[in-house]
Motif scaffolding. Structure first.
Motif, PDB file in Angstrom:
ATOM      1  N   MET A  74       0.822  -1.209   0.000  1.00  0.00           N
ATOM      2  CA  MET A  74       0.000   0.000   0.000  1.00  0.00           C
ATOM      3  C   MET A  74       0.855   1.257   0.000  1.00  0.00           C
ATOM      4  SD  MET A  74      -2.995  -0.846  -0.587  1.00  0.00           S
ATOM      5  CE  MET A  74      -3.656   0.802  -0.542  1.00  0.00           C
ATOM      6  N   SER A  75       2.060   1.191   0.504  1.00  0.00           N
ATOM      7  CA  SER A  75       2.909   2.380   0.509  1.00  0.00           C
ATOM      8  C   SER A  75       3.777   2.489  -0.744  1.00  0.00           C
ATOM      9  CB  SER A  75       3.794   2.396   1.758  1.00  0.00           C
ATOM     10  OG  SER A  75       4.672   1.293   1.755  1.00  0.00           O
ATOM     11  N   SER A  76       3.796   1.450  -1.553  1.00  0.00           N
ATOM     12  CA  SER A  76       4.644   1.463  -2.748  1.00  0.00           C
ATOM     13  C   SER A  76       4.031   0.603  -3.854  1.00  0.00           C
ATOM     14  CB  SER A  76       6.045   0.936  -2.386  1.00  0.00           C
ATOM     15  OG  SER A  76       6.853   0.875  -3.536  1.00  0.00           O
ATOM     16  N   HIS A  77       3.382   1.280  -4.811  1.00  0.00           N
ATOM     17  CA  HIS A  77       2.763   0.573  -5.935  1.00  0.00           C
ATOM     18  C   HIS A  77       2.768   1.506  -7.151  1.00  0.00           C
ATOM     19  CE1 HIS A  77      -0.902   2.857  -4.908  1.00  0.00           C
ATOM     20  NE2 HIS A  77      -0.707   2.450  -3.675  1.00  0.00           N
ATOM     21  N   ALA A  78       3.858   1.490  -7.857  1.00  0.00           N
ATOM     22  CA  ALA A  78       4.066   2.423  -8.973  1.00  0.00           C
ATOM     23  C   ALA A  78       3.112   2.207 -10.141  1.00  0.00           C
ATOM     24  CB  ALA A  78       5.514   2.321  -9.466  1.00  0.00           C
ATOM     25  N   THR A 132      -9.222   3.163   4.961  1.00  0.00           N
ATOM     26  CA  THR A 132      -9.067   4.581   4.652  1.00  0.00           C
ATOM     27  C   THR A 132      -8.891   4.814   3.151  1.00  0.00           C
ATOM     28  OG1 THR A 132      -8.007   4.907   6.793  1.00  0.00           O
ATOM     29  CG2 THR A 132      -7.715   6.651   5.148  1.00  0.00           C
ATOM     30  N   LYS A 133      -9.771   5.638   2.574  1.00  0.00           N
ATOM     31  CA  LYS A 133      -9.615   6.013   1.159  1.00  0.00           C
ATOM     32  C   LYS A 133      -8.227   6.596   0.950  1.00  0.00           C
ATOM     33  CE  LYS A 133     -14.266   7.601  -0.131  1.00  0.00           C
ATOM     34  NZ  LYS A 133     -14.978   8.787  -0.655  1.00  0.00           N
ATOM     35  N   SER A 134      -7.537   6.122  -0.061  1.00  0.00           N
ATOM     36  CA  SER A 134      -6.185   6.578  -0.401  1.00  0.00           C
ATOM     37  C   SER A 134      -5.168   6.348   0.718  1.00  0.00           C
ATOM     38  CB  SER A 134      -6.180   8.054  -0.812  1.00  0.00           C
ATOM     39  OG  SER A 134      -7.013   8.247  -1.930  1.00  0.00           O
ATOM     40  N   GLY A 135      -5.503   5.481   1.681  1.00  0.00           N
ATOM     41  CA  GLY A 135      -4.578   5.169   2.759  1.00  0.00           C
ATOM     42  C   GLY A 135      -3.365   4.401   2.245  1.00  0.00           C
ATOM     43  N   THR A 136      -2.242   4.586   2.904  1.00  0.00           N
ATOM     44  CA  THR A 136      -0.999   3.946   2.464  1.00  0.00           C
ATOM     45  C   THR A 136      -0.473   2.938   3.473  1.00  0.00           C
ATOM     46  OG1 THR A 136       0.321   5.737   3.403  1.00  0.00           O
ATOM     47  CG2 THR A 136      -0.324   5.944   1.074  1.00  0.00           C
ATOM     48  N   THR A 137      -1.323   2.526   4.415  1.00  0.00           N
ATOM     49  CA  THR A 137      -0.934   1.493   5.363  1.00  0.00           C
ATOM     50  C   THR A 137      -1.873   0.306   5.213  1.00  0.00           C
ATOM     51  OG1 THR A 137      -2.319   2.395   7.129  1.00  0.00           O
ATOM     52  CG2 THR A 137      -0.033   3.190   7.009  1.00  0.00           C
ATOM     53  N   GLY A 138      -1.586  -0.760   5.933  1.00  0.00           N
ATOM     54  CA  GLY A 138      -2.370  -1.982   5.828  1.00  0.00           C
ATOM     55  C   GLY A 138      -1.712  -2.940   4.852  1.00  0.00           C
ATOM     56  N   THR A 139      -2.158  -4.189   4.888  1.00  0.00           N
ATOM     57  CA  THR A 139      -1.625  -5.221   4.002  1.00  0.00           C
ATOM     58  C   THR A 139      -2.433  -5.274   2.719  1.00  0.00           C
ATOM     59  OG1 THR A 139      -0.862  -6.540   5.872  1.00  0.00           O
ATOM     60  CG2 THR A 139      -1.123  -7.685   3.776  1.00  0.00           C
ATOM     61  N   LEU A 140      -1.754  -5.107   1.599  1.00  0.00           N
ATOM     62  CA  LEU A 140      -2.381  -5.254   0.289  1.00  0.00           C
ATOM     63  C   LEU A 140      -2.371  -6.736  -0.059  1.00  0.00           C
ATOM     64  CD1 LEU A 140      -3.462  -4.105  -2.426  1.00  0.00           C
ATOM     65  CD2 LEU A 140      -1.057  -3.958  -3.152  1.00  0.00           C
ATOM     66  N   TYR A 141      -3.546  -7.357  -0.134  1.00  0.00           N
ATOM     67  CA  TYR A 141      -3.609  -8.775  -0.490  1.00  0.00           C
ATOM     68  C   TYR A 141      -3.359  -8.963  -1.983  1.00  0.00           C
ATOM     69  CZ  TYR A 141      -5.108 -13.568  -0.985  1.00  0.00           C
ATOM     70  OH  TYR A 141      -5.149 -14.905  -1.282  1.00  0.00           O
ATOM     71  N   GLY A 142      -3.979  -8.131  -2.795  1.00  0.00           N
ATOM     72  CA  GLY A 142      -3.791  -8.233  -4.239  1.00  0.00           C
ATOM     73  C   GLY A 142      -4.777  -7.353  -4.970  1.00  0.00           C
ATOM     74  N   GLY A 143      -4.678  -7.383  -6.295  1.00  0.00           N
ATOM     75  CA  GLY A 143      -5.555  -6.561  -7.113  1.00  0.00           C
ATOM     76  C   GLY A 143      -5.745  -7.151  -8.488  1.00  0.00           C
ATOM     77  N   ALA A 144      -6.725  -6.632  -9.186  1.00  0.00           N
ATOM     78  CA  ALA A 144      -7.056  -7.116 -10.523  1.00  0.00           C
ATOM     79  C   ALA A 144      -7.346  -5.939 -11.442  1.00  0.00           C
ATOM     80  CB  ALA A 144      -8.284  -8.021 -10.467  1.00  0.00           C
ATOM     81  N   ALA A 145      -6.809  -6.018 -12.650  1.00  0.00           N
ATOM     82  CA  ALA A 145      -7.068  -4.996 -13.673  1.00  0.00           C
ATOM     83  C   ALA A 145      -8.200  -5.465 -14.573  1.00  0.00           C
ATOM     84  CB  ALA A 145      -5.806  -4.764 -14.502  1.00  0.00           C
ATOM     85  N   PHE A 146      -9.129  -4.562 -14.870  1.00  0.00           N
ATOM     86  CA  PHE A 146     -10.181  -4.889 -15.819  1.00  0.00           C
ATOM     87  C   PHE A 146      -9.572  -5.039 -17.208  1.00  0.00           C
ATOM     88  CE2 PHE A 146     -13.112  -1.974 -13.095  1.00  0.00           C
ATOM     89  CZ  PHE A 146     -13.112  -2.914 -12.082  1.00  0.00           C
ATOM     90  N   THR A 147     -10.293  -5.673 -18.105  1.00  0.00           N
ATOM     91  CA  THR A 147      -9.786  -5.835 -19.471  1.00  0.00           C
ATOM     92  C   THR A 147      -9.783  -4.517 -20.235  1.00  0.00           C
ATOM     93  OG1 THR A 147     -11.985  -6.465 -20.271  1.00  0.00           O
ATOM     94  CG2 THR A 147     -10.483  -8.248 -19.636  1.00  0.00           C
ATOM     95  N   ALA A 148     -10.564  -3.538 -19.756  1.00  0.00           N
ATOM     96  CA  ALA A 148     -10.599  -2.208 -20.378  1.00  0.00           C
ATOM     97  C   ALA A 148     -10.930  -1.184 -19.302  1.00  0.00           C
ATOM     98  CB  ALA A 148     -11.648  -2.150 -21.481  1.00  0.00           C
ATOM     99  N   ASN A 149     -10.466   0.035 -19.474  1.00  0.00           N
ATOM    100  CA  ASN A 149     -10.859   1.115 -18.583  1.00  0.00           C
ATOM    101  C   ASN A 149     -12.331   1.414 -18.801  1.00  0.00           C
ATOM    102  OD1 ASN A 149      -8.251   1.404 -17.607  1.00  0.00           O
ATOM    103  ND2 ASN A 149      -7.716   2.906 -19.155  1.00  0.00           N
ATOM    104  N   ARG A 150     -13.005   1.817 -17.725  1.00  0.00           N
ATOM    105  CA  ARG A 150     -14.432   2.140 -17.786  1.00  0.00           C
ATOM    106  C   ARG A 150     -14.651   3.513 -17.173  1.00  0.00           C
ATOM    107  NH1 ARG A 150     -16.999  -2.384 -20.316  1.00  0.00           N
ATOM    108  NH2 ARG A 150     -15.671  -4.151 -19.838  1.00  0.00           N
ATOM    109  N   THR A 151     -15.510   4.304 -17.803  1.00  0.00           N
ATOM    110  CA  THR A 151     -15.822   5.632 -17.290  1.00  0.00           C
ATOM    111  C   THR A 151     -17.203   5.620 -16.652  1.00  0.00           C
ATOM    112  OG1 THR A 151     -14.467   6.671 -18.993  1.00  0.00           O
ATOM    113  CG2 THR A 151     -16.087   8.068 -17.895  1.00  0.00           C
TER     114      THR A 151
END
Length: 169
Positions: A74-78, A132-151
């Motif tokens: 959460m504190s480092s994800h470029a 916390t929205k935009s928080g930089t602490t806590g354990t990041l378990y993982g994430g997933a990217a959608f196949t396309a950006n959505r507005t």
């Protein structure tokens, strides 16, 4: 090698559904999750070493074109940024049901985000131990990217169902 050899596959699937402000479905998508090294380490530490672990997990959403990496924290994800343009005060609580057949999900209590600004680009979702929205602490378990950006626009909603599975590989 002697003895029984076994390996376990852990996976997370995000089912995401967007609706416009009138309740009409805009799109839906199912995407797999990358589990970060921090997430795997936390899982092993709590399951095999912990004695009274109680988890609190939260769902967050990302801006367009996220690139998740095993080394992300959460504190480092470029490769990605969090979207905080939604009405709810915090990231949404992941409330899981009963575990059965090596799987558990939040289908009875889905994470819902009400978008607060027009032209908000959404590109993925993630799990973390800090609400916390935009928080930089806590354990990041993982994430997933959608196949396309959505507005999405003001008062559109994004509903996220998370399914966690552990199975013999």
């Amino acid at each position: 090698m002697t003895g029984i050899e076994s390996s376990m596959l852990r996976s997370t699937l995000y089912e995401v559904v967007a609706h416009d402000r009138h309740g009409n479905e805009l799109w839906r998508e199912s995407v797999p999750n990358l589990v970060t090294t921090a997430g795997l380490n936390d899982s092993l530490t709590q399951h095999f070493k912990g004695s009274s672990y109680t988890a609190a997990w939260y769902v967050g959403i990302t801006a367009g074109s996220p690139t998740f990496a095993a080394g992300d924290t959460m504190s480092s994800h470029a490769g990605w940024t969090e979207v905080a343009a939604y009405d709810e005060a915090n990231r949404q609580t992941l409330t899981l049901g009963s575990v059965s057949a090596g799987s558990v999900d939040n289908s009875a209590s889905k994470a819902v985000f009400t978008i607060s600004t027009d032209s908000t680009v959404i590109g993925g979702a993630f799990l973390v131990t800090n609400n916390t929205k935009s928080g930089t602490t806590g354990t990041l378990y993982g994430g997933a990217a959608f196949t396309a950006n959505r507005t999405l626009n003001d008062n559109d909603t994004l509903t996220v169902t998370v399914t966690l599975t552990a199975a013999n590989a």
